[in-house]
Design an enzyme around this catalytic site. Structure first.
Site, PDB file in Angstrom:
ATOM      1  N   CYS A  98       0.808  -1.219   0.000  1.00 36.57           N
ATOM      2  CA  CYS A  98       0.000   0.000   0.000  1.00 36.57           C
ATOM      3  C   CYS A  98       0.839   1.266   0.000  1.00 36.57           C
ATOM      4  CB  CYS A  98      -0.938   0.007   1.207  1.00 36.57           C
ATOM      5  SG  CYS A  98      -0.077  -0.081   2.789  1.00 36.57           S
ATOM      6  N   CYS A 128      -2.954  -2.485   7.917  1.00 34.94           N
ATOM      7  CA  CYS A 128      -2.256  -1.345   8.522  1.00 34.94           C
ATOM      8  C   CYS A 128      -1.747  -1.685   9.922  1.00 34.94           C
ATOM      9  CB  CYS A 128      -3.181  -0.133   8.586  1.00 34.94           C
ATOM     10  SG  CYS A 128      -3.631   0.520   6.958  1.00 34.94           S
TER      11      CYS A 128
END
Length: 323
Positions: free
Chosen positions: A52, A129
Site C-alpha cells: 500500500c 495497517c
C-alpha cells in the site's frame, strides 16, 4: 468530515470512535532525539508496506539495564488507519521489556482500538495497517538485539491479518474435515480481513494461499481414506491384521501426536527402530534421543507411558523395548 464520507474506500462509520480520534489527534506521534536519550539507548526503526506504500518509523527509548522501553513514539507516512494503528502500537510498547513488546501482535493493536470488544475497529480491507505496526516492533527489537528480524518469526504465517500459521491451518482443516474457504474463516478467522491470503489477485501477493492449503489437505485426506479402505479390504482393520509397513505407520502416528511433543519440550525424542512379533506379543523397539538418553525415567515412567498409550490406541498386546 461527514460520517458518510469515504476513507480509503470504506465508510467512515466502519471505524471505531477510538480509531477516528487517533486518526485526527494521535497521542504518541513525534520523535525522540539523541539529546533526550542520555544514558538510555535510542532505537529508531523504519518499516514500509510495499502493498500500500505506507511506512512507519518507530522510536524506542530503552533502559539497557532492564531492557525496558521507557518511551515510545512514532511517525507515520500513510493513511489515517496506519496513523491510528501506529499510535496504539507505540502506546502498547511503553513500560514493557523488549521481549514483552515482541509479544504484541497486530490483533492486539486492532482489539485495543475497538469501542466494543465484539466489533472490529477497522474495515477488513484496512487490517493490513495494523500488521505494519506489528512488523516495525520486530524491526526495532532486531536492531536492539542485533539480530535478523526474521529470527523472531518461528512459524510460516499465511494470514498476516489474523496471524494464522500454515501448520495451524492444516491441523484445523484436517481435524474438522473442512471443505471450503468460508469454513476455514469461520474456524480460524484467516481470510476474514483484507482477503489477500485467500487466492491470487489481492492487494498483496503471497507465496501460499488458503486455496492451496485447502487443496493440499483435502488431497491428503483423500489419499488416507483410500489407504484405509485398502487396509480394511485386506484385513479386519485391527493392528494384528496390518502388514509391517502399516503397523510402523500406525505406531509412528501415535508417537508423533501423543509422545514426541512432550519429549521434545524437554529436549528429547524417541525413534521407532522396528516391530517384531513373538508369541502373540508385538515388541516395539525404540531408541531414545537427546535428553531422554540420560533421563532416569527412560526405563520406568516414560517407557510405561509410551507402552500404555500404544496399547490403548492400537488395542493390541504391545511391549515397548529400549534398544
Amino acid at each position: 468530515m461527514a460520517r458518510d464520507d469515504l476513507i480509503g474506500g470504506a465508510l467512515w462509520e466502519e471505524y471505531s470512535t477510538e480509531v477516528q480520534r487517533r486518526m485526527n489527534d494521535p497521542i504518541n506521534m513525534g520523535e525522540i532525539t539523541e539529546a533526550e536519550a542520555g544514558e538510555d539507548q535510542l532505537v529508531i526503526a523504519d518499516f514500509g508496506a510495499e502493498s500500500c506504500g505506507d511506512a512507519v518509523r518507530l522510536y524506542w527509548l530503552i533502559d539497557p539495564k532492564t531492557d525496558t522501553i521507557k518511551n515510545s513514539k512514532f511517525k507515520s507516512f500513510g493513511c489515517g488507519t496506519a496513523i491510528a494503528s501506529s499510535d496504539m502500537m507505540a502506546e502498547l510498547c511503553m513500560n514493557k521489556t523488549v521481549d514483552d513488546a515482541l509479544k504484541i501482535t497486530n490483533i492486539d493493536v486492532e482489539k485495543a482500538l475497538r469501542d466494543d470488544p465484539d466489533i472490529p475497529a477497522v474495515p477488513g480491507q484496512k487490517m493490513h495497517c495494523s500488521v505494519m505496526a506489528y512488523d516495525v516492533i520486530k524491526k526495532a527489537a532486531s536492531i536492539y538485539k542485533n539480530v535478523d528480524m526474521e529470527s523472531f518469526e518461528t512459524e510460516f504465517i499465511i494470514c498476516e491479518c489474523a496471524r494464522v500459521s500454515q501448520d495451524t491451518l492444516k491441523q484445523v482443516i484436517k481435524l474438522n474435515k473442512l471443505t471450503s474457504i468460508e469454513e476455514i474463516t469461520d474456524y480460524t478467522k484467516a481470510g476474514g480481513f483484507c482477503k489477500s491470503c485467500i487466492k491470487p489477485g489481492g492487494h498483496e501477493a503471497k507465496d501460499v494461499y488458503l486455496v492451496n492449503i485447502l487443496e493440499e489437505v483435502m488431497s491428503e485426506l483423500e489419499a488416507e481414506d483410500k489407504s484405509r479402505k485398502i487396509i480394511e479390504a485386506k484385513g479386519d482393520g485391527t493392528f494384528e491384521s496390518m502388514g509391517l509397513v502399516q503397523k510402523i505407520k500406525s505406531v509412528e502416528a501415535i508417537l508423533e501426536e501423543y509422545i514426541r511433543p512432550t519429549l521434545k519440550a524437554d529436549g528429547g525424542n524417541v525413534e521407532l527402530i522396528d516391530i517384531k512379533e513373538e508369541d502373540g506379543v508385538f515388541n516395539v523397539l525404540i531408541k531414545y534421543q537427546g535428553e531422554c538418553m540420560s533421563c532416569s525415567m527412560n526405563t520406568t515412567t516414560t517407557l510405561a507411558g509410551i507402552e500404555d498409550m500404544l496399547k490403548f490406541k492400537l488395542k493390541a498386546n504391545i511391549k515397548v523395548i529400549v534398544t
